[in-house]
Design an enzyme around this catalytic site. Sequence first.
Site, PDB file in Angstrom:
ATOM      1  N   ALA A 135       4.552  49.319 -68.891  1.00 18.80           N
ATOM      2  CA  ALA A 135       3.473  50.118 -68.891  1.00 18.80           C
ATOM      3  C   ALA A 135       3.354  51.118 -67.488  1.00 18.80           C
ATOM      4  O   ALA A 135       3.883  50.149 -66.574  1.00 18.80           O
ATOM      5  CB  ALA A 135       2.169  49.930 -69.398  1.00 18.80           C
ATOM      6  N   MET A 136       2.601  51.855 -67.304  1.00 19.46           N
ATOM      7  CA  MET A 136       2.412  52.637 -66.217  1.00 19.46           C
ATOM      8  C   MET A 136       1.266  53.240 -66.077  1.00 19.46           C
ATOM      9  O   MET A 136       0.419  53.857 -66.783  1.00 19.46           O
ATOM     10  CB  MET A 136       3.356  53.871 -66.101  1.00 19.46           C
ATOM     11  CG  MET A 136       3.546  54.718 -64.820  1.00 19.46           C
ATOM     12  SD  MET A 136       3.936  53.667 -63.330  1.00 19.46           S
ATOM     13  CE  MET A 136       2.846  54.267 -62.030  1.00 19.46           C
TER      14      MET A 136
ATOM     15  N   ASN B  68      -0.456  55.700 -64.148  1.00 21.98           N
ATOM     16  CA  ASN B  68      -0.584  57.114 -63.932  1.00 21.98           C
ATOM     17  C   ASN B  68      -1.991  57.388 -64.159  1.00 21.98           C
ATOM     18  O   ASN B  68      -2.982  57.225 -65.055  1.00 21.98           O
ATOM     19  CB  ASN B  68       0.155  58.109 -64.742  1.00 21.98           C
ATOM     20  CG  ASN B  68       1.506  57.628 -65.260  1.00 21.98           C
ATOM     21  OD1 ASN B  68       2.188  57.490 -64.221  1.00 21.98           O
ATOM     22  ND2 ASN B  68       1.892  57.314 -66.403  1.00 21.98           N
TER      23      ASN B  68
ATOM     24  N   GLU C 114      -2.935  47.726 -66.291  1.00 16.34           N
ATOM     25  CA  GLU C 114      -2.857  49.197 -65.971  1.00 16.34           C
ATOM     26  C   GLU C 114      -4.306  49.727 -65.729  1.00 16.34           C
ATOM     27  O   GLU C 114      -4.153  50.570 -64.844  1.00 16.34           O
ATOM     28  CB  GLU C 114      -2.195  49.997 -67.102  1.00 16.34           C
ATOM     29  CG  GLU C 114      -1.016  49.476 -67.802  1.00 16.34           C
ATOM     30  CD  GLU C 114       0.194  49.188 -66.412  1.00 16.34           C
ATOM     31  OE1 GLU C 114       0.164  49.921 -65.449  1.00 16.34           O
ATOM     32  OE2 GLU C 114       0.820  48.289 -66.656  1.00 16.34           O
TER      33      GLU C 114
ATOM     34  N   HIS D 120      -5.252  49.067 -62.470  1.00 20.56           N
ATOM     35  CA  HIS D 120      -4.693  49.732 -61.114  1.00 20.56           C
ATOM     36  C   HIS D 120      -5.503  50.947 -60.650  1.00 20.56           C
ATOM     37  O   HIS D 120      -5.323  51.608 -59.597  1.00 20.56           O
ATOM     38  CB  HIS D 120      -3.255  50.432 -61.822  1.00 20.56           C
ATOM     39  CG  HIS D 120      -2.155  49.232 -61.411  1.00 20.56           C
ATOM     40  ND1 HIS D 120      -1.937  48.754 -60.103  1.00 20.56           N
ATOM     41  CD2 HIS D 120      -1.134  48.734 -62.158  1.00 20.56           C
ATOM     42  CE1 HIS D 120      -0.884  47.961 -60.282  1.00 20.56           C
ATOM     43  NE2 HIS D 120      -0.354  48.093 -61.628  1.00 20.56           N
TER      44      HIS D 120
ATOM     45  N   GLU E 194       0.575  45.181 -56.831  1.00 25.72           N
ATOM     46  CA  GLU E 194       1.091  44.701 -58.041  1.00 25.72           C
ATOM     47  C   GLU E 194       0.544  42.991 -58.058  1.00 25.72           C
ATOM     48  O   GLU E 194       0.153  42.548 -59.268  1.00 25.72           O
ATOM     49  CB  GLU E 194       2.522  44.565 -58.212  1.00 25.72           C
ATOM     50  CG  GLU E 194       2.977  46.264 -58.490  1.00 25.72           C
ATOM     51  CD  GLU E 194       2.667  46.703 -59.838  1.00 25.72           C
ATOM     52  OE1 GLU E 194       1.893  45.949 -60.909  1.00 25.72           O
ATOM     53  OE2 GLU E 194       2.726  48.025 -60.154  1.00 25.72           O
TER      54      GLU E 194
HETATM   55  N1  TRP Z   1       3.701  50.094 -61.998  1.00 24.85           N
HETATM   56  C1  TRP Z   1       4.045  49.456 -63.330  1.00 24.85           C
HETATM   57  C2  TRP Z   1       3.192  48.364 -63.651  1.00 24.85           C
HETATM   58  O1  TRP Z   1       2.083  48.346 -63.906  1.00 24.85           O
HETATM   59  C3  TRP Z   1       5.392  49.072 -63.360  1.00 24.85           C
HETATM   60  C4  TRP Z   1       6.456  50.152 -64.028  1.00 24.85           C
HETATM   61  C5  TRP Z   1       6.191  50.999 -64.682  1.00 24.85           C
HETATM   62  C6  TRP Z   1       7.647  50.179 -63.429  1.00 24.85           C
HETATM   63  N2  TRP Z   1       7.431  51.702 -65.229  1.00 24.85           N
HETATM   64  C7  TRP Z   1       8.273  51.383 -64.385  1.00 24.85           C
HETATM   65  C8  TRP Z   1       8.576  49.664 -62.615  1.00 24.85           C
HETATM   66  C9  TRP Z   1       9.561  51.870 -63.964  1.00 24.85           C
HETATM   67  C10 TRP Z   1       9.711  50.268 -62.396  1.00 24.85           C
HETATM   68  C11 TRP Z   1      10.424  51.113 -63.067  1.00 24.85           C
HETATM   69  O2  TRP Z   1       3.329  47.121 -63.286  1.00 24.85           O
HETATM   70 ZN    ZN Z   2       1.266  46.868 -62.125  1.00 29.92          ZN
END
Ligand code: TRP
Ligand code: ZN
Length: 869
Positions: free
Chosen positions: A271-272, A274, A307, A310, A329
């Site tokens: 997941a990400m 954003n 997430e 973050h 992280e």
């Molecule tokens: N920042 C994301 C996390 O919560 C990690 C992540 C999401 C990521 N998409 C990615 C890392 C694509 C490398 C490539 O940990």
């Molecule tokens: Zn993370």
Amino acid sequence: MNDLSGTPVSAPSVIHRADYRPPAWLVPEIALDFALSLDATRVQSTLKVQKNPAATETSQLRLNGDGLEAKAVTVDGQPHNDWHMDGADLVIDLPGSAHDLGIETLIDPTANTQLSGLYASNGLLCTQCEAEGFRRITFFPDRPDVLSVYSVRMAGDKARFPVLLSNGNPVASGDNADGTHWAQWNDPWPKPSYLFALVAGDLVANHDVFTTRSGRAVNLAIYVRPGDETRTDHAMHSLIASMKWDEDVYGREYDLDDFNIVAVSDFNAGAMENKGLNIFNTRYILADPETATDGDYDAIEGVVAHEYFHNWSGNRVTCRDWFQLSLKEGFTVLRDQQFSADRGSPPVKRIEDVRILRAAQFPEDSGPLAHPIRPDSYQEISNFYTATVYNKGAEVIRMMTVLAGRERYLKGTELYFDRHDGEAATCEDFVKAMEDGAGLDLTQFRRWYEQAGTPKVNVEMALQGSTLTLTLTQTMAPTPGQPVKLPMVIPLRTALFDRASGQHRGEELLVLTEASQSFTFDGFDALPVLSINRGFSAPVEVTAPVTAEDLVFLARHDDDPFARYEAMQQLIVRYLVGAVAGTLADADSARDAIGAAMGAILDDAALDDLMRGELLILPGEAYLAEQLVRADPTRIFAEREGLKRWLGETLKDKWLALHDRCLAVPYSLEAAARGARKCKTQALVYLAAADPAEAARRAKAQYDTATNMTDRQAALMVLCGLNAPERDVALADFHARFDGNMLVTDKWFSLQAGSLNPDVTEHVKALAAHADFTLTNPNRVRALWMAYAVNAQGFHKAGGEGYRLIADLILKLDPINGNVAARFVPPLGRWKKVDEARATLMRSELERIAAEPGLSRDVREQVTKSLEA
Ligand code: TRP
Ligand code: ZN
């Protein structure tokens, strides 16, 4: 030498942490305008740029690009020709120190199989910009220390893209006469480009509201494809609990009126984060009892929290450069671990986290790709989203909590957030805030950020008169680029048990700082039983003078539940390592001790089933391999299975009784019921090793009557390992029953690829040709091939077929998705840990990959490093 396109083929460029320079130009504001379409999206970007007063360098403005072409460039509203391409980057000569810049690009989301930048997934458009995906959308100084306020406008076909989302707050939207519509989003919080996100598509939402502690109402929405909304409740509850927890524990409040999550099925990672618009892999959102296991529920809770957390550890305070990745992280992993521990059973959560660390991070630390949690150089940053940066990074901050105590630790984090809010910070900033806020001296402790490798601590114990002396010695093996290691700060929670009373006189914290150091204790009339590194207070390997009887004692009596688990693991590790190495003096009595200890665990009425389930799990093969200099992985596998069979036979009545007892517990998500399911699975696993026919019968019955995925998957897992007639029937049923559910179909692939079945390689080859298999969906690729790559009977099959299959996969996948392809290199890179015959085969596959001219930077770096070491 030139390749066909005329670009010079040069040595891979290495980026060094020491080369950091502040950006020459800043971009305080950016406005993006998207004309959306699945295969031709037009992006108009308007940047306010200004020279950075802190910069020392050139007046040229370098805007990173990746596969982009500038359709038009304007400066202060006028067409501008004073720019050139330098490789993939756009470099502009600017006359003054502040300008408005306009750039137009055209991108094809459907052709984007790398899933980085703007891409199409199942008819919807979404973005993934971390780490360097934004430069695949538009030209920009794509580095985390350039923070901008974003305003985003997007327009697109209303039928195809009814929902239009971006970061921050929705400010306006409207319909056009031609069937298109548009939306405008503004994010007031300055952020780096890697946190930009956009989603457009046919989505439905589960809505809720969270009221922050200062009384602001936040609109929450989890967007999924129509039909999936019934499976979003657990994610929503997890989100609300995370928001509350971060207020209560870390004093962090959410800072926008909206918080949106979107789940997509094609995603490179979990997941990400954003800003205001988290994008998730569906596997970390969708759950209901029929399709998700207890493990899936836990993973969803943990990733949703991760997430969300973050928002402060990553977004409000971001990273200066990608070498600081662990700043966000490692810290955020620790925060999500603490949250999950508070939500469930702290000792069970700790055991699970240590198991992951040992299985995934220890092998990294001892292999060719070893790197400190804050690396010094990289070729491709995507290769550094590792267990070292994430999980060891969390352990390093956890040690600060051990050294400072909870209250002072939280003072340190508060100072960190206050001091660096709105900034792009470094790991050093975190450490300094922790020193100032928590009152710690972390001078020597900083080596945890600098040195790669897992420290080994050897303990000696001596009694003189009534004085007990513990002598602790630490060593660390060299890692690539770091031949000599300096002593680390190692906090070890320790208890000394009186054998007769079964009591200890209170836990002590021993902080080892020197290569060798003695600690003395008075008032002992006999050697105590040593319980050390309790709670796994330091991520190290300990060798201590603890006999098998002592371990049995600790497994029964230690008041630290983690230490009980650890004693049990140690007892088994010693036996299995001895069995593989052929150094066991008395194999029968060693095995009998394990049988007695496990029998006691099965009989202990005071144990809860969640904990019992943990204590019953044998140490993993990867961790066992770490204990041996070099070993045939199929021997480790065979000895481990042999012990399982023996325990299955010896304790058969207890396993049968356990399975029966747990079968009678009705389904619920309460701890007791979850514990029962965990024990039920273990009972089947041991029975399958000892009595395959009885286990197949029971597993099939469990499968047929299952009311939930935990029971159904466990039964199918056991059946997959057996060559019983029930196997094929259950597999066919499972596939048909969940036809069309991608996440459950992933399970169908991974259960077969990860199974104990001796024919696994044949199964996997057939599955790779199955109509449901595709190389373009990362979840599907991982389900089949990662499960296989960690399956010793398959991957390490004599003759090297497993290695060849993985190398073939890497070569085929690399042009499609280099990021995911590179994740399959580390299993081949562990050649130094296996027998010579296999090592030769593994190296030759790495060489075959390396000989390929067009490799991605991702795979190239991993393969080169794996061959060098
Ligand atoms: N920042 C994301 C996390 O919560 C990690 C992540 C999401 C990521 N998409 C990615 C890392 C694509 C490398 C490539 O940990
Ligand atoms: Zn993370």
